[in-house]
Motif scaffolding. Structure first.
Motif, PDB file in Angstrom:
ATOM      1  N   TRP A  51       0.836  -1.165   0.033  1.00 14.60           N
ATOM      2  CA  TRP A  51      -0.005  -0.042   0.270  1.00 14.60           C
ATOM      3  C   TRP A  51       0.904   1.345   0.127  1.00 14.60           C
ATOM      4  N   TRP A  52       1.820   1.120  -0.868  1.00 13.41           N
ATOM      5  CA  TRP A  52       2.736   2.442  -1.339  1.00 13.41           C
ATOM      6  C   TRP A  52       3.469   2.979   0.164  1.00 13.41           C
ATOM      7  N   THR A  53       3.882   2.194   0.717  1.00 15.45           N
ATOM      8  CA  THR A  53       4.632   2.586   2.119  1.00 15.45           C
ATOM      9  C   THR A  53       6.133   2.443   1.972  1.00 15.45           C
ATOM     10  N   ASP A 109      -2.138   8.700  13.645  1.00 15.18           N
ATOM     11  CA  ASP A 109      -1.612   7.514  13.584  1.00 15.18           C
ATOM     12  C   ASP A 109      -1.725   6.832  12.211  1.00 15.18           C
ATOM     13  N   ASP A 110      -2.576   7.282  11.412  1.00 11.67           N
ATOM     14  CA  ASP A 110      -2.505   6.898   9.981  1.00 11.67           C
ATOM     15  C   ASP A 110      -3.365   7.886   9.007  1.00 11.67           C
ATOM     16  N   GLY A 111      -3.431   7.690   7.828  1.00  8.63           N
ATOM     17  CA  GLY A 111      -3.573   8.612   6.709  1.00  8.63           C
ATOM     18  C   GLY A 111      -5.153   9.154   7.028  1.00  8.63           C
ATOM     19  N   SER A 112      -6.069   8.477   7.334  1.00 14.35           N
ATOM     20  CA  SER A 112      -7.261   8.991   7.798  1.00 14.35           C
ATOM     21  C   SER A 112      -7.473   9.709   8.837  1.00 14.35           C
ATOM     22  N   THR A 113      -6.590   9.573   9.981  1.00 13.69           N
ATOM     23  CA  THR A 113      -6.661  10.349  11.179  1.00 13.69           C
ATOM     24  C   THR A 113      -5.994  11.577  10.815  1.00 13.69           C
ATOM     25  N   GLY A 143     -11.869  11.683  -5.227  1.00 11.14           N
ATOM     26  CA  GLY A 143     -10.929  11.680  -4.417  1.00 11.14           C
ATOM     27  C   GLY A 143     -10.838  10.740  -3.301  1.00 11.14           C
ATOM     28  N   TYR A 144      -9.776  10.528  -2.726  1.00 13.55           N
ATOM     29  CA  TYR A 144      -9.959   9.571  -1.592  1.00 13.55           C
ATOM     30  C   TYR A 144      -9.194   9.991  -0.345  1.00 13.55           C
ATOM     31  N   HIS A 145      -9.665   9.959   0.854  1.00  8.27           N
ATOM     32  CA  HIS A 145      -8.943  10.484   1.808  1.00  8.27           C
ATOM     33  C   HIS A 145      -8.945   9.634   3.169  1.00  8.27           C
ATOM     34  N   GLY A 146      -9.463   8.327   2.915  1.00 10.53           N
ATOM     35  CA  GLY A 146      -9.323   7.452   3.955  1.00 10.53           C
ATOM     36  C   GLY A 146     -10.819   6.826   4.222  1.00 10.53           C
ATOM     37  N   ASP A 147     -10.865   6.018   5.347  1.00  8.09           N
ATOM     38  CA  ASP A 147     -12.275   5.212   5.588  1.00  8.09           C
ATOM     39  C   ASP A 147     -13.069   5.617   6.886  1.00  8.09           C
ATOM     40  N   ALA A 249      -3.953  19.818   1.222  1.00  8.13           N
ATOM     41  CA  ALA A 249      -3.063  18.938   0.519  1.00  8.13           C
ATOM     42  C   ALA A 249      -3.222  17.340   1.175  1.00  8.13           C
ATOM     43  N   ASP A 250      -3.705  16.391   0.637  1.00  8.31           N
ATOM     44  CA  ASP A 250      -3.561  15.080   1.022  1.00  8.31           C
ATOM     45  C   ASP A 250      -2.369  14.445   0.428  1.00  8.31           C
ATOM     46  N   GLU A 251      -1.019  14.252   1.078  1.00  6.78           N
ATOM     47  CA  GLU A 251       0.023  13.942   0.536  1.00  6.78           C
ATOM     48  C   GLU A 251       0.409  12.678   1.032  1.00  6.78           C
ATOM     49  N   VAL A 252      -0.581  12.110   1.429  1.00  3.08           N
ATOM     50  CA  VAL A 252      -0.481  10.598   2.178  1.00  3.08           C
ATOM     51  C   VAL A 252       0.149   9.560   1.239  1.00  3.08           C
ATOM     52  N   ALA A 253      -0.307   9.611  -0.041  1.00  3.00           N
ATOM     53  CA  ALA A 253       0.278   8.847  -0.989  1.00  3.00           C
ATOM     54  C   ALA A 253       1.445   9.326  -1.712  1.00  3.00           C
ATOM     55  N   THR A 254       1.300  10.697  -2.044  1.00  2.00           N
ATOM     56  CA  THR A 254       2.372  11.334  -2.800  1.00  2.00           C
ATOM     57  C   THR A 254       3.583  11.782  -2.210  1.00  2.00           C
ATOM     58  N   GLY A 278       1.513  10.593   5.676  1.00  2.00           N
ATOM     59  CA  GLY A 278       1.379   9.404   6.324  1.00  2.00           C
ATOM     60  C   GLY A 278       2.156   8.228   5.528  1.00  2.00           C
ATOM     61  N   LYS A 279       1.419   6.995   5.200  1.00  2.00           N
ATOM     62  CA  LYS A 279       2.066   6.008   4.429  1.00  2.00           C
ATOM     63  C   LYS A 279       3.569   5.701   4.411  1.00  2.00           C
ATOM     64  N   CYS A 280       4.486   6.502   3.792  1.00  2.00           N
ATOM     65  CA  CYS A 280       5.936   6.393   3.658  1.00  2.00           C
ATOM     66  C   CYS A 280       6.734   6.996   4.828  1.00  2.00           C
TER      67      CYS A 280
HETATM   68  C1  LIG Z   1      -4.221   5.872   2.032  1.00  2.00           C
HETATM   69  C2  LIG Z   1      -4.605   7.061   1.728  1.00  2.00           C
HETATM   70  C3  LIG Z   1      -5.254   7.682   3.092  1.00  2.00           C
HETATM   71  C4  LIG Z   1      -5.661   6.911   4.283  1.00  2.00           C
HETATM   72  O1  LIG Z   1      -4.408   6.552   4.888  1.00  2.00           O
HETATM   73  P1  LIG Z   1      -4.591   5.131   5.942  1.00  2.00           P
HETATM   74  O2  LIG Z   1      -3.417   5.077   6.650  1.00  2.00           O
HETATM   75  O3  LIG Z   1      -5.096   4.007   5.091  1.00  2.00           O
HETATM   76  O4  LIG Z   1      -5.713   5.572   6.846  1.00  2.00           O
HETATM   77  C5  LIG Z   1      -5.801   9.132   2.832  1.00  2.00           C
HETATM   78  N1  LIG Z   1      -5.197   9.695   1.668  1.00  2.00           N
HETATM   79  C6  LIG Z   1      -4.599   9.210   0.758  1.00  2.00           C
HETATM   80  C7  LIG Z   1      -4.276  10.077  -0.490  1.00  2.00           C
HETATM   81  C8  LIG Z   1      -4.249   7.754   0.847  1.00  2.00           C
HETATM   82  O5  LIG Z   1      -3.656   7.495  -0.337  1.00  2.00           O
END
Ligand SMILES: *Cc1c(COP(=O)(O)O)cnc(C)c1O
Length: 376
Positions: A51-53, A109-113, A143-147, A249-254, A278-280
């Motif tokens: 998951w891109w980490t 703790d994670d991207g969603s938070t 767009g996707y920003h978490g669950d 800007a949600d840079e969790v993945a980028t 987050g992620k990386c």
């Molecule tokens: C994965 C992701 C999230 C959510 O991160 P989690 O760690 O799965 O909660 C949020 N925004 C983007 C852009 C993501 O790719």
């Protein structure tokens, strides 16, 4: 096929039960570099980097040792009243690779938070500023920003979000930013981001009520690795400036060099007001994320206990020292290997090699951005 008894107690994320019966998950025992190994020692390339980490691959000796060292000193301490010296050091190191204007780091703790925190900061910022009407968000189509609920409210992938958007307030959304299936008949990088005219319409109409616009810069990951042009990202920033709306800007993945810049927003001359990472951050060793804001946002929250300006948010494991140690080691490696500058030729090579897939008729488009690649 009958699923082995081992899985009976497990509810797998993102997985349909029936499919799960026919295609039981791989049981992974160990990993090294780009490979993961199952119980029969079959090896698999972890192309999605768990998951891109995995910016440095699995089980990197430098990061593994850093976590082990930390483990022998302090495994966890709550981050309220206390903070581990490791987390403090992480703050200093992160600061060195962040865009200069982003000065205050809020760990979670994670991207969603990290996204939840960003949304809450934006809402409280406006309340403290006396802008009581600014309570809505605008997200990008696809767009996707978490669950979690808040993060989902600004996401717009029907498969994930539609049934929940019925149950609670969703945000406003722009058109889809889909260069491969551009509904304006434009070609990638030869457009004026017509799809984002919809953003201007939303901003014009709702300006007084918009708390912030949230977006994944340059690459919408979860909705199908959609890459969009720098000009479109600039248009988002430009419009937010014009209508005086905060940018998230949600840079969790980028983040962390994956797109060829340390952060994707750095392809433009703009810095977002709030950024989520987050992620990386820990190279995928341990859960950790952060929301970073510009000083003018933090300023509004300054005050003592009685001022009512405190940001009342935190998680049990916020600022965990083991995760902090993994993140420090990650940033040290980033500096040592001069990431992202050193990746230029490798990115070119990745793009060249992936382009060879065009020989197959099933392939619609090959998309790369730095060291990220996807085939439609
Ligand atoms: C994965 C992701 C999230 C959510 O991160 P989690 O760690 O799965 O909660 C949020 N925004 C983007 C852009 C993501 O790719």
């Amino acid at each position: 096929m009958k699923l082995s008894k081992k899985f009976e107690n497990i509810w797998m994320p993102f997985t349909a039960w029936e499919d799960h019966l026919n295609y039981p998950p791989l049981i992974i025992e160990r990993a090294k570099g780009i490979y993961i190994y199952d119980s029969q020692s079959h090896s698999y390339i972890d192309g999605i980097g768990s998951w891109w980490t995995k910016i440095f691959g699995h089980n990197h000796p430098y990061i593994t040792d850093a976590v082990k060292n930390q483990l022998s000193k302090l495994e966890h301490v709550m981050m309220a009243g206390c903070i581990s010296d490791t987390t403090l050091k992480l703050g200093e190191l992160l600061k060195q690779i962040l865009p200069k204007e982003l000065t205050k780091i809020f760990f979670s703790d994670d991207g969603s938070t990290a996204v939840e925190v960003a949304l809450k900061i934006a809402l409280q910022f406006h309340l403290l500023n006396g802008e009581k009407k600014k309570k809505k968000f605008i997200g990008l189509g696809g767009g996707y920003h978490g669950d979690t609920l808040g993060a989902m409210s600004v996401g717009s992938i029907p498969k994930y979000h539609a049934i929940f958007h019925k149950s609670f307030k969703k945000a406003l959304f722009t058109d889809q930013i889909d260069c491969y299936r551009c509904k304006y008949g434009k070609k990638r990088n030869c457009c004026s981001a017509e799809c984002l005219d919809s953003l201007e319409i939303l901003l014009k109409k709702n300006q007084e009520e918009i708390a912030a616009v949230i977006f994944e810069p340059l690459l919408q990951g979860a909705c199908g690795m959609r890459v969009y042009p720098v000009g479109a990202l600039e248009k988002i920033f430009y419009l937010c400036q014009k209508y005086k709306v905060l940018t998230i800007a949600d840079e969790v993945a980028t983040g962390f060099g994956r797109t060829g810049k340390m952060f994707a927003c750095q392809y433009t001359q703009f810095t977002p007001d709030i950024m989520c990472i987050g992620k990386c951050l820990t190279s995928g060793y341990l859960p950790m994320a952060a929301t970073i804001v510009k000083e003018f946002i933090f300023d509004i929250f300054k005050g003592d206990f009685l001022s009512g300006r405190t940001f009342e948010h935190g998680h049990t494991f916020t600022g965990n020292p083991l995760a902090s140690a993994a993140a420090i080691a990650t940033i040290e490696l980033i500096k040592k290997y001069k990431i992202p500058q050193s990746l230029a030729s490798l990115s070119l090579k990745l793009s060249e090699l992936l382009n060879e897939f065009y020989r197959y008729p099933q392939v619609g488009e090959v998309r790369t951005l730095g060291m990220m690649g996807a085939i439609e």
